[in-house]
Write a protein that holds these residues in place. Structure first.
Motif, PDB file in Angstrom:
ATOM      1  N   MET A   1       0.821  -1.209   0.000  1.00  0.00           N
ATOM      2  CA  MET A   1       0.000   0.000   0.000  1.00  0.00           C
ATOM      3  C   MET A   1       0.855   1.260   0.000  1.00  0.00           C
ATOM      4  SD  MET A   1      -3.457  -0.782   2.216  1.00  0.00           S
ATOM      5  CE  MET A   1      -2.775  -1.716   3.578  1.00  0.00           C
ATOM      6  N   GLY A   2       2.171   1.099  -0.036  1.00  0.00           N
ATOM      7  CA  GLY A   2       3.041   2.259  -0.169  1.00  0.00           C
ATOM      8  C   GLY A   2       2.929   2.873  -1.549  1.00  0.00           C
ATOM      9  N   ASP A   3       3.294   4.145  -1.653  1.00  0.00           N
ATOM     10  CA  ASP A   3       3.249   4.838  -2.942  1.00  0.00           C
ATOM     11  C   ASP A   3       4.432   4.452  -3.823  1.00  0.00           C
ATOM     12  OD1 ASP A   3       0.946   6.695  -2.304  1.00  0.00           O
ATOM     13  OD2 ASP A   3       2.342   7.160  -0.678  1.00  0.00           O
ATOM     14  N   ILE A   4       5.573   4.196  -3.190  1.00  0.00           N
ATOM     15  CA  ILE A   4       6.756   3.684  -3.883  1.00  0.00           C
ATOM     16  C   ILE A   4       7.177   2.427  -3.146  1.00  0.00           C
ATOM     17  CG2 ILE A   4       9.143   4.104  -4.544  1.00  0.00           C
ATOM     18  CD1 ILE A   4       8.536   7.096  -4.590  1.00  0.00           C
ATOM     19  N   VAL A   5       7.185   1.302  -3.836  1.00  0.00           N
ATOM     20  CA  VAL A   5       7.542   0.031  -3.209  1.00  0.00           C
ATOM     21  C   VAL A   5       8.870  -0.453  -3.788  1.00  0.00           C
ATOM     22  CG1 VAL A   5       6.830  -2.326  -2.700  1.00  0.00           C
ATOM     23  CG2 VAL A   5       5.093  -0.527  -2.930  1.00  0.00           C
ATOM     24  N   LEU A   6       9.867  -0.556  -2.934  1.00  0.00           N
ATOM     25  CA  LEU A   6      11.175  -1.068  -3.291  1.00  0.00           C
ATOM     26  C   LEU A   6      11.324  -2.467  -2.701  1.00  0.00           C
ATOM     27  CD1 LEU A   6      13.285   2.068  -2.233  1.00  0.00           C
ATOM     28  CD2 LEU A   6      12.103   1.693  -4.420  1.00  0.00           C
ATOM     29  N   ALA A   7      12.088  -3.312  -3.371  1.00  0.00           N
ATOM     30  CA  ALA A   7      12.313  -4.663  -2.859  1.00  0.00           C
ATOM     31  C   ALA A   7      13.767  -5.036  -2.989  1.00  0.00           C
ATOM     32  CB  ALA A   7      11.445  -5.681  -3.603  1.00  0.00           C
TER      33      ALA A   7
ATOM     34  N   LEU B   1       6.359 -15.264  -5.202  1.00  0.00           N
ATOM     35  CA  LEU B   1       6.611 -14.300  -6.262  1.00  0.00           C
ATOM     36  C   LEU B   1       7.916 -13.581  -5.954  1.00  0.00           C
ATOM     37  CD1 LEU B   1       5.111 -13.090  -8.811  1.00  0.00           C
ATOM     38  CD2 LEU B   1       4.441 -11.217  -7.286  1.00  0.00           C
ATOM     39  N   SER B   2       8.934 -13.841  -6.743  1.00  0.00           N
ATOM     40  CA  SER B   2      10.237 -13.231  -6.494  1.00  0.00           C
ATOM     41  C   SER B   2      10.178 -11.722  -6.702  1.00  0.00           C
ATOM     42  CB  SER B   2      11.287 -13.832  -7.433  1.00  0.00           C
ATOM     43  OG  SER B   2      11.071 -13.394  -8.768  1.00  0.00           O
ATOM     44  N   ALA B   3      11.187 -11.044  -6.203  1.00  0.00           N
ATOM     45  CA  ALA B   3      11.243  -9.590  -6.361  1.00  0.00           C
ATOM     46  C   ALA B   3      11.222  -9.199  -7.835  1.00  0.00           C
ATOM     47  CB  ALA B   3      12.493  -9.036  -5.681  1.00  0.00           C
ATOM     48  N   ARG B   4      11.958  -9.917  -8.668  1.00  0.00           N
ATOM     49  CA  ARG B   4      11.996  -9.606 -10.101  1.00  0.00           C
ATOM     50  C   ARG B   4      10.646  -9.875 -10.762  1.00  0.00           C
ATOM     51  NH1 ARG B   4      15.884  -6.051 -11.405  1.00  0.00           N
ATOM     52  NH2 ARG B   4      17.774  -6.554 -10.212  1.00  0.00           N
ATOM     53  N   GLU B   5       9.988 -10.972 -10.360  1.00  0.00           N
ATOM     54  CA  GLU B   5       8.650 -11.232 -10.895  1.00  0.00           C
ATOM     55  C   GLU B   5       7.674 -10.155 -10.432  1.00  0.00           C
ATOM     56  OE1 GLU B   5       7.793 -15.895 -11.337  1.00  0.00           O
ATOM     57  OE2 GLU B   5       8.475 -15.314  -9.323  1.00  0.00           O
TER      58      GLU B   5
ATOM     59  N   TRP C   1       5.403  -7.900 -12.768  1.00  0.00           N
ATOM     60  CA  TRP C   1       3.950  -7.879 -12.590  1.00  0.00           C
ATOM     61  C   TRP C   1       3.426  -6.490 -12.231  1.00  0.00           C
ATOM     62  CZ3 TRP C   1       1.430 -12.679  -9.855  1.00  0.00           C
ATOM     63  CH2 TRP C   1       1.738 -13.836 -10.575  1.00  0.00           C
ATOM     64  N   GLY C   2       4.310  -5.574 -11.872  1.00  0.00           N
ATOM     65  CA  GLY C   2       3.892  -4.223 -11.512  1.00  0.00           C
ATOM     66  C   GLY C   2       3.569  -4.028 -10.048  1.00  0.00           C
ATOM     67  N   ALA C   3       3.927  -4.995  -9.195  1.00  0.00           N
ATOM     68  CA  ALA C   3       3.633  -4.877  -7.769  1.00  0.00           C
ATOM     69  C   ALA C   3       4.670  -4.041  -7.033  1.00  0.00           C
ATOM     70  CB  ALA C   3       3.533  -6.265  -7.135  1.00  0.00           C
ATOM     71  N   VAL C   4       5.907  -4.013  -7.539  1.00  0.00           N
ATOM     72  CA  VAL C   4       6.944  -3.177  -6.951  1.00  0.00           C
ATOM     73  C   VAL C   4       7.527  -2.279  -8.032  1.00  0.00           C
ATOM     74  CG1 VAL C   4       7.469  -4.998  -5.275  1.00  0.00           C
ATOM     75  CG2 VAL C   4       8.911  -4.735  -7.294  1.00  0.00           C
ATOM     76  N   ALA C   5       8.169  -1.197  -7.587  1.00  0.00           N
ATOM     77  CA  ALA C   5       8.680  -0.208  -8.534  1.00  0.00           C
ATOM     78  C   ALA C   5      10.149  -0.409  -8.876  1.00  0.00           C
ATOM     79  CB  ALA C   5       8.479   1.196  -7.969  1.00  0.00           C
ATOM     80  N   GLU C   6      10.942  -0.859  -7.891  1.00  0.00           N
ATOM     81  CA  GLU C   6      12.380  -1.025  -8.106  1.00  0.00           C
ATOM     82  C   GLU C   6      12.873  -2.215  -7.291  1.00  0.00           C
ATOM     83  OE1 GLU C   6      14.514   2.508  -7.084  1.00  0.00           O
ATOM     84  OE2 GLU C   6      13.278   3.833  -8.327  1.00  0.00           O
TER      85      GLU C   6
END
Length: 293
Positions: free
Chosen positions: A141-147, A192-196, A200-205
């Motif tokens: 639910m963050g506006d920018i999601v980093l993983a 779901l890996s960070a790259r996946e 998929w558009g769930a994380v930004a970077e």
């Protein structure tokens, strides 16, 4: 509904949530257990709802960085850092009227957690520092999601364990990645890996683990240059559609999950999929699994 709070009131309030506020108004929120990765138990679950209420009520902050500690974001339900079990695994944990009231309390905290996160009125940067297999909707639910590169997302605590995924997972994943991908992830317990997640558009970077927080702070310091009301009102714009989705689907989801838990409620132990049919044999050593009065 959150109430007005100040940093001095909540900064030392929670055992599992550490807060630091810098001179520019950037609030750094770390989830942890005894300084290591967060171990999910009922207290850390319930306190997260209250902690986000305090953050949402603080009108002095300008940007929030939310992250975990150590190797995991929160993929460690049931085990303490020394390897001991918090609770033994029990698969019929909520029988009778007392169980009904306990389930209702947990559902209440769960609803509050969702809406308290969405009530944070400043840009929220989520830095998912490692595996996340419970309540992934919170960082998402963050506006920018980093993983971090070694992070992964999974809803292992619901359908794979015999429960309805109705406590927010059904909202966030369908909202972010679409209905087909969302229900596939929830039904299969896919990691779901960070790259996946990026694809998929769930994380930004996605970043190496040792660079993740540096990037979060870089983004936060850039955001905080904007006027305070611009920051607050932009967050309100960005959460508007998500608030509508949660309002539309949250009560039904948590209600169905809670109703199904009256027949089968797994608790304790590690968050692992069932390795047999839910009613094959007793799970806790006390009575048969299945409906109980």
């Amino acid at each position: 509904m959150v109430k007005r709070t100040r940093y001095s009131e909540y900064k030392d309030r929670y055992a599992n949530y550490k807060f630091e506020l810098d001179a520019d108004g950037i609030l750094f929120m770390q989830c942890h257990t005894d300084g290591g990765s967060l171990v999910w138990d009922w207290k850390s679950h319930d306190d997260m709802a209250d902690a986000f209420a305090d953050v949402a009520g603080d009108r002095e902050i300008k940007v929030l960085i939310h992250t975990g500690t150590g190797e995991n974001y929160n993929a460690d339900w049931g085990f303490m850092p020394d390897g001991s079990l918090i609770d033994p695994p029990i698969y019929q944990a909520m029988p009778g009227e007392r169980g009904l009231w306990k389930l209702d309390e947990k559902a209440w905290y769960n609803r509050n957690l969702m809406f308290n996160v969405l009530s944070v009125d400043v840009p929220m940067i989520s830095a998912v520092n490692g595996p996340c297999n419970i309540h992934s909707e919170v960082p998402l639910m963050g506006d920018i999601v980093l993983a971090a590169e070694d992070a992964w997302f999974q809803d292992v605590s619901h359908f794979p364990r015999g429960q309805v995924p109705g406590d927010g997972q059904h909202v966030i994943w369908n909202f972010l990645v679409g209905h087909n991908r969302g229900r596939y992830l929830l039904l299969t317990g896919k990691k779901l890996s960070a790259r996946e997640a990026l694809d998929w558009g769930a994380v930004a970077e996605v970043h190496p683990k040792d660079q993740l927080l540096d990037r979060a702070w870089e983004l936060a310091r850039d955001l905080v240059k904007r006027p305070p009301l611009t920051l607050r009102y932009t967050r309100q714009l960005f959460t508007h559609e998500l608030k509508k989705a949660f309002l539309d689907q949250m009560n039904a989801g948590i209600g169905l999950e809670t109703y199904a838990q009256r027949a089968f409620f797994p608790a304790g132990g590690r968050m692992e999929p069932l390795d047999r049919a839910w009613n094959d044999k007793p799970w806790s050593g006390e009575g048969e699994p299945g409906p109980q009065g």
